[in-house]
Design a protein around this motif. Sequence first.
Motif, PDB file in Angstrom:
ATOM      1  N   UNK A 215      -4.966  -2.293  10.162  1.00 31.28           N
ATOM      2  CA  UNK A 215      -4.919  -2.428   8.574  1.00 31.28           C
ATOM      3  C   UNK A 215      -6.015  -3.920   8.561  1.00 31.28           C
ATOM      4  N   UNK A 216      -6.336  -4.494   9.064  1.00 37.55           N
ATOM      5  CA  UNK A 216      -7.000  -5.147   9.574  1.00 37.55           C
ATOM      6  C   UNK A 216      -8.528  -5.290   9.273  1.00 37.55           C
TER       7      UNK A 216
ATOM      8  N   UNK B  18       1.586  -7.162   8.619  1.00 34.96           N
ATOM      9  CA  UNK B  18       0.071  -6.973   8.585  1.00 34.96           C
ATOM     10  C   UNK B  18      -1.213  -6.231   7.398  1.00 34.96           C
ATOM     11  N   UNK B  19       0.044  -5.870   6.104  1.00 34.79           N
ATOM     12  CA  UNK B  19      -0.686  -5.685   5.036  1.00 34.79           C
ATOM     13  C   UNK B  19      -1.016  -6.003   3.963  1.00 34.79           C
ATOM     14  N   UNK B  20      -2.068  -5.235   2.682  1.00 36.01           N
ATOM     15  CA  UNK B  20      -2.106  -5.665   1.859  1.00 36.01           C
ATOM     16  C   UNK B  20      -0.995  -6.018   0.407  1.00 36.01           C
TER      17      UNK B  20
ATOM     18  N   UNK C 227       0.750  -1.541  -0.251  1.00 40.16           N
ATOM     19  CA  UNK C 227      -0.327   0.454   0.180  1.00 40.16           C
ATOM     20  C   UNK C 227       1.143   1.448   0.179  1.00 40.16           C
TER      21      UNK C 227
ATOM     22  N   UNK D  84      -6.109   2.977   7.677  1.00 38.67           N
ATOM     23  CA  UNK D  84      -4.611   1.967   6.378  1.00 38.67           C
ATOM     24  C   UNK D  84      -3.461   1.368   7.077  1.00 38.67           C
TER      25      UNK D  84
END
Lengths: 103, 325
Positions: B288-289, A85-87, A14, B284
């Motif tokens: 973030x979850x 923990x992120x996309x 991101x 975000x």
Amino acid sequence: MKTHKAKRVEITIEAIMQSRLTEALTKAGVTGFSVLPVRGGSGRSGAWVRAGEIGRASGMVQVICIIRPERLDALLEAAFAVVDRHIGVVSIVDCEVLRAERF
Amino acid sequence: MEQILTLATNNLLSPIILSFALGVAAALARSDLSVPEAAAKALSIYLLFAIGFKGGVSVSSHGLDAKLGLSLIAGIILSAALPLIAFALLKVMTGLSRLDAAAVAAHYGSISIVTFVAATSVLESSGITSEGYMVAVAAAMEAPAILSALWLISRGGDGRRMDSDLWREILLNGSIVLLVGSFLIGWVTGEEGLTEISSFIVAPFKGVLCLFLLDMGLVAGRGLRRGGGVLRPGVLAFGVLMPLIGSAFGLAAGLMLGLSMGGVALMMVLSASASYIAVPAAMRVALPEADPSIYLTLSLGVTFPFNLTLGIPLYVAVASALTGA
């Protein structure tokens, strides 16, 4: 021409996390990388395009590093601490470079 | 009631709202109409500068009073408190997880500066004046809601850390810096400064707002097309109910502060609006979850259009009726 083995690490993450990732990489001694904008794509959350996003919350960037194989673990540890923990996607491919002293 | 209907009709048939509707319709019809990203950014910079500058000039003309400080404090309290109400409402009305509910709640304590800009334009068109420092109140209401959301999460035993980068991004995000900076420039230069640049920041304002809202309509329409499926009836209902509840708190605060009719209406608009730029970015990073398709679609696809079309005339009419103006 003589070439040298290296690792190419591509981290798609991101946009909001970009500076955190590049700072972590720099602290881990990885000073060479390129940041590319991602124009769109499709993943677990569905398809998206940059033109349809507002703000930096939803956009993605790709951080590309080419490093010597022995430095890979340090880079991945630093990157994982940020992206855990992120996309995003982290991929590693073998590559060859011409001037090893630059990596 | 008649006044509300007249205001609503005038608002719905204004070029600003019709431009927004065009954008939504084009996106829903899958048209390739788009506003280039850089152009949209330039339009938003123009609008923020113009609205901040004019607010500063207004303060310069009318002078400072204690209400400015009290209004800022009221705005901060509203921003921090509204997420708590939103969170409780979400737990009752929807089956959202604690994390998603807290993330959504943060959006409803913070503000939408575009809704604020549209509301000031409606007030100006109706010849209604308001306190210029409401721009500063808008800036002050951006961040406290984020802290409330993180507190809600930490109460559930899931502590989240706010790092210094996140603090900087929230407090010094470009919109706040531009809004507060142009407000100060307007305040310092006053009417003389406004005269110098009025041909740039006054006359073209509504035309630029139309183009910007066309883009916002496109973004909202795309969001609805893509994320509409994730919104269950309870969540959708929250997107309409929460602005009304927020506006009631804004109304109470505005009346207690003794603001003008325009000021009360703007306090209602700020309390009713939901963020879709600053808070999503903070969520975000910090949460973030949490599912962004829920909070972004709800804020941008439901609450923003509601406030723009029906909310603003309603808030103006209620403020008018209760202030006797």
